[in-house]
Scaffold this motif. Structure first.
Motif, PDB file in Angstrom:
ATOM      1  N   ALA A 171       0.843  -1.202   0.000  1.00 30.71           N
ATOM      2  CA  ALA A 171       0.000   0.000   0.000  1.00 30.71           C
ATOM      3  C   ALA A 171       0.876   1.248   0.000  1.00 30.71           C
ATOM      4  CB  ALA A 171      -0.929   0.009   1.211  1.00 30.71           C
ATOM      5  N   ILE A 172       0.429   2.243  -0.778  1.00 32.41           N
ATOM      6  CA  ILE A 172       1.108   3.547  -0.819  1.00 32.41           C
ATOM      7  C   ILE A 172       0.319   4.449   0.126  1.00 32.41           C
ATOM      8  CG2 ILE A 172       2.071   5.322  -2.331  1.00 32.41           C
ATOM      9  CD1 ILE A 172       2.715   2.258  -2.985  1.00 32.41           C
ATOM     10  N   VAL A 173       0.831   4.570   1.345  1.00 33.30           N
ATOM     11  CA  VAL A 173       0.042   5.167   2.428  1.00 33.30           C
ATOM     12  C   VAL A 173       0.732   6.403   2.997  1.00 33.30           C
ATOM     13  CG1 VAL A 173      -1.213   3.117   3.225  1.00 33.30           C
ATOM     14  CG2 VAL A 173       1.121   3.495   3.990  1.00 33.30           C
ATOM     15  N   LEU A 174      -0.059   7.213   3.703  1.00 35.03           N
ATOM     16  CA  LEU A 174       0.508   8.368   4.388  1.00 35.03           C
ATOM     17  C   LEU A 174       1.356   7.901   5.573  1.00 35.03           C
ATOM     18  CD1 LEU A 174      -2.600  10.710   4.346  1.00 35.03           C
ATOM     19  CD2 LEU A 174      -0.482  11.019   3.053  1.00 35.03           C
ATOM     20  N   THR A 175       2.502   8.522   5.707  1.00 35.87           N
ATOM     21  CA  THR A 175       3.488   8.126   6.718  1.00 35.87           C
ATOM     22  C   THR A 175       2.881   8.081   8.118  1.00 35.87           C
ATOM     23  OG1 THR A 175       5.130   9.235   5.346  1.00 35.87           O
ATOM     24  CG2 THR A 175       5.804   8.669   7.568  1.00 35.87           C
ATOM     25  N   GLU A 176       2.164   9.157   8.484  1.00 40.13           N
ATOM     26  CA  GLU A 176       1.628   9.234   9.843  1.00 40.13           C
ATOM     27  C   GLU A 176       0.577   8.160  10.103  1.00 40.13           C
ATOM     28  OE1 GLU A 176      -0.470  12.514   7.372  1.00 40.13           O
ATOM     29  OE2 GLU A 176       1.524  11.599   7.516  1.00 40.13           O
ATOM     30  N   GLY A 177      -0.206   7.835   9.068  1.00 35.00           N
ATOM     31  CA  GLY A 177      -1.273   6.849   9.225  1.00 35.00           C
ATOM     32  C   GLY A 177      -0.747   5.447   9.456  1.00 35.00           C
ATOM     33  N   ILE A 198       0.233   9.040  19.011  1.00 38.84           N
ATOM     34  CA  ILE A 198       0.541   7.706  19.539  1.00 38.84           C
ATOM     35  C   ILE A 198       0.950   7.882  21.003  1.00 38.84           C
ATOM     36  CG2 ILE A 198       1.153   6.568  17.357  1.00 38.84           C
ATOM     37  CD1 ILE A 198       4.080   7.101  17.910  1.00 38.84           C
ATOM     38  N   GLU A 199       0.719   6.822  21.786  1.00 38.98           N
ATOM     39  CA  GLU A 199       0.947   6.946  23.227  1.00 38.98           C
ATOM     40  C   GLU A 199       2.418   6.842  23.595  1.00 38.98           C
ATOM     41  OE1 GLU A 199      -1.489   4.357  25.546  1.00 38.98           O
ATOM     42  OE2 GLU A 199      -3.332   5.044  24.567  1.00 38.98           O
ATOM     43  N   GLU A 200       3.111   5.919  22.935  1.00 34.75           N
ATOM     44  CA  GLU A 200       4.521   5.732  23.298  1.00 34.75           C
ATOM     45  C   GLU A 200       5.327   5.371  22.061  1.00 34.75           C
ATOM     46  OE1 GLU A 200       4.862   2.445  25.974  1.00 34.75           O
ATOM     47  OE2 GLU A 200       3.895   1.048  24.606  1.00 34.75           O
ATOM     48  N   LYS A 201       6.605   5.707  22.145  1.00 26.57           N
ATOM     49  CA  LYS A 201       7.513   5.412  21.040  1.00 26.57           C
ATOM     50  C   LYS A 201       7.924   3.946  21.121  1.00 26.57           C
ATOM     51  CE  LYS A 201      11.602   7.296  21.001  1.00 26.57           C
ATOM     52  NZ  LYS A 201      12.691   8.270  20.999  1.00 26.57           N
ATOM     53  N   LYS A 202       8.002   3.304  19.956  1.00 30.26           N
ATOM     54  CA  LYS A 202       8.462   1.915  19.912  1.00 30.26           C
ATOM     55  C   LYS A 202       9.796   1.850  19.177  1.00 30.26           C
ATOM     56  CE  LYS A 202       3.943  -0.199  20.278  1.00 30.26           C
ATOM     57  NZ  LYS A 202       3.000  -1.182  19.768  1.00 30.26           N
ATOM     58  N   ASN A 203      10.466   0.707  19.287  1.00 36.23           N
ATOM     59  CA  ASN A 203      11.719   0.526  18.570  1.00 36.23           C
ATOM     60  C   ASN A 203      11.467   0.639  17.069  1.00 36.23           C
ATOM     61  OD1 ASN A 203      14.044  -0.714  17.301  1.00 36.23           O
ATOM     62  ND2 ASN A 203      14.582  -1.424  19.344  1.00 36.23           N
ATOM     63  N   SER A 204      12.290   1.416  16.396  1.00 37.55           N
ATOM     64  CA  SER A 204      12.065   1.673  14.967  1.00 37.55           C
ATOM     65  C   SER A 204      12.130   0.409  14.111  1.00 37.55           C
ATOM     66  CB  SER A 204      13.087   2.692  14.454  1.00 37.55           C
ATOM     67  OG  SER A 204      12.826   3.938  15.062  1.00 37.55           O
ATOM     68  N   THR A 205      12.800  -0.631  14.608  1.00 34.36           N
ATOM     69  CA  THR A 205      12.865  -1.884  13.846  1.00 34.36           C
ATOM     70  C   THR A 205      11.474  -2.519  13.691  1.00 34.36           C
ATOM     71  OG1 THR A 205      13.397  -3.043  15.899  1.00 34.36           O
ATOM     72  CG2 THR A 205      15.243  -2.458  14.474  1.00 34.36           C
ATOM     73  N   GLU A 206      10.533  -2.157  14.553  1.00 32.40           N
ATOM     74  CA  GLU A 206       9.169  -2.693  14.430  1.00 32.40           C
ATOM     75  C   GLU A 206       8.426  -2.114  13.228  1.00 32.40           C
ATOM     76  OE1 GLU A 206       6.750  -2.884  17.961  1.00 32.40           O
ATOM     77  OE2 GLU A 206       8.514  -2.848  19.262  1.00 32.40           O
ATOM     78  N   PHE A 207       8.958  -1.015  12.688  1.00 34.76           N
ATOM     79  CA  PHE A 207       8.260  -0.309  11.603  1.00 34.76           C
ATOM     80  C   PHE A 207       8.895  -0.509  10.234  1.00 34.76           C
ATOM     81  CE2 PHE A 207       7.448   1.949  15.522  1.00 34.76           C
ATOM     82  CZ  PHE A 207       6.111   2.264  15.454  1.00 34.76           C
ATOM     83  N   GLN A 259       8.122   9.499  15.095  1.00 44.29           N
ATOM     84  CA  GLN A 259       7.450   9.012  16.313  1.00 44.29           C
ATOM     85  C   GLN A 259       7.519  10.048  17.439  1.00 44.29           C
ATOM     86  OE1 GLN A 259       7.310   4.764  17.678  1.00 44.29           O
ATOM     87  NE2 GLN A 259       9.250   4.724  16.575  1.00 44.29           N
ATOM     88  N   ASN A 260       8.683  10.691  17.587  1.00 44.61           N
ATOM     89  CA  ASN A 260       8.827  11.733  18.624  1.00 44.61           C
ATOM     90  C   ASN A 260       7.782  12.824  18.430  1.00 44.61           C
ATOM     91  OD1 ASN A 260      10.959  10.526  19.915  1.00 44.61           O
ATOM     92  ND2 ASN A 260      12.531  11.651  18.800  1.00 44.61           N
ATOM     93  N   LYS A 261       7.614  13.254  17.175  1.00 50.87           N
ATOM     94  CA  LYS A 261       6.610  14.288  16.875  1.00 50.87           C
ATOM     95  C   LYS A 261       5.202  13.779  17.187  1.00 50.87           C
ATOM     96  CE  LYS A 261       8.306  17.523  13.336  1.00 50.87           C
ATOM     97  NZ  LYS A 261       9.594  17.755  13.854  1.00 50.87           N
ATOM     98  N   MET A 262       4.924  12.519  16.783  1.00 50.78           N
ATOM     99  CA  MET A 262       3.579  11.967  16.958  1.00 50.78           C
ATOM    100  C   MET A 262       3.239  11.763  18.434  1.00 50.78           C
ATOM    101  SD  MET A 262       3.346   9.441  13.649  1.00 50.78           S
ATOM    102  CE  MET A 262       1.620   9.022  13.765  1.00 50.78           C
ATOM    103  N   VAL A 263       4.249  11.419  19.244  1.00 53.58           N
ATOM    104  CA  VAL A 263       4.030  11.319  20.699  1.00 53.58           C
ATOM    105  C   VAL A 263       3.721  12.705  21.257  1.00 53.58           C
ATOM    106  CG1 VAL A 263       5.159  10.868  22.909  1.00 53.58           C
ATOM    107  CG2 VAL A 263       5.376   9.202  21.058  1.00 53.58           C
TER     108      VAL A 263
END
Length: 286
Positions: A57-63, A271-280, A262-266
């Protein structure tokens, strides 16, 4: 043949996909790639990825970051459009709201929760210093739903991509109050984990083909005229859009970029908490 389904919004950003499919470039690599339009945007595509209805899927980054954070079994394999998306903030043509400050307590039309129109309304509220917890939303499904909701007074304002909605501003359906650019590259390519495990070489071929196409996209003869006609845009608007839009030429997305987003989105309470970037992220070019 490997069957793969790819989804994206039916907008000018994705015209390179149309060209590669028209030229049967995936078939030459023994890949049967099928495109599906998602007028409902990123929220609808996140749902389709979860359900296995699309593979890519070609999706919006934040979504997609929000949805992977919430358990979507997919990874971002690269950015697709490097530059920010310019979100227009629209009201009905005869609305009482005249400027951005007037909208603080107004009802916002969004395609669905977790979509770009929802998340960017929160970003805009933060930019304005408003209380995000007090924002009021009305779910409207897609652009047509936004037109209907603003016209009949079910919602007060609606955020959607500036150039896609420009014809609606020109014809008096909407009045644009302001713009709000994304504070990050706007579109990414997301792939279901199952597909990455079973068909990673085919996914890499798909990325190579689309990256070759976008690398020279602006040099295609009369591309501005072609896009203006296909997407019913004024030529000067398409020319402006081409000037400010840059696609990725195949560089992998960095974990550092995901961390920064993620820092911006927190900080935006998206989003509630930052996760390890490897999950994304999955780097296809190691």
């Amino acid at each position: 043949m490997t069957n793969l389904k790819v989804g994206g919004v039916p907008e000018h950003f994705n015209y390179p996909w149309y060209l590669t499919l028209k030229n049967k470039e995936y078939t030459k690599e023994n890949i049967n790639l099928r495109w599906q339009d998602f007028p409902g945007g990123t929220g609808a595509m996140c749902k389709a990825l979860r359900a296995g209805e699309v593979d890519i899927a070609i999706v919006l980054t934040e979504g997609i970051i929000k949805d992977i954070s919430a358990g979507n079994p997919s990874k971002i394999v690269q950015t697709f459009v490097e530059t920010p998306l310019i979100w227009g903030i629209h009201v009905a043509k005869d609305s009482k709201f005249k400027k951005i400050e007037d909208l603080e307590h107004a009802t916002i039309a969004i395609s669905r929760y977790g979509s770009g129109s929802h998340l960017m309304a929160i970003v805009n509220a933060f930019n304005q210093g408003w209380n995000v917890d007090k924002l009021k939303f009305k779910v409207i499904g897609n652009l047509q739903g936004g037109i209907d909701a603003l016209t009949n007074g079910e919602a007060d304002y609606f955020m959607w991509e500036h150039f896609t909605t420009k014809p609606l501003v020109d014809n008096g359906t909407f009045r644009r109050v302001d713009n709000c650019p994304t504070p990050w590259p706007c579109f990414v390519v997301a792939v279901r984990n199952e597909v990455l495990e079973n068909n990673s070489s085919e996914v890499k071929k798909v990325l190579d083909i689309i990256n070759d196409q976008t690398a020279n996209f602006k040099e295609i003869e009369d591309i501005d005229k072609i896009l203006a006609k296909r997407y019913e845009q004024k030529l000067e608007d398409i020319q402006k859009w081409l000037k400010i839009t840059e696609w990725n030429d195949g560089k992998p997305i960095t974990k550092n970029l995901i961390t920064r987003i993620q820092n911006k989105m927190v900080s935006f309470n998206v989003i509630e908490e930052k996760k390890n970037s490897t999950e994304f992220v999955k780097n296809m070019y190691i």
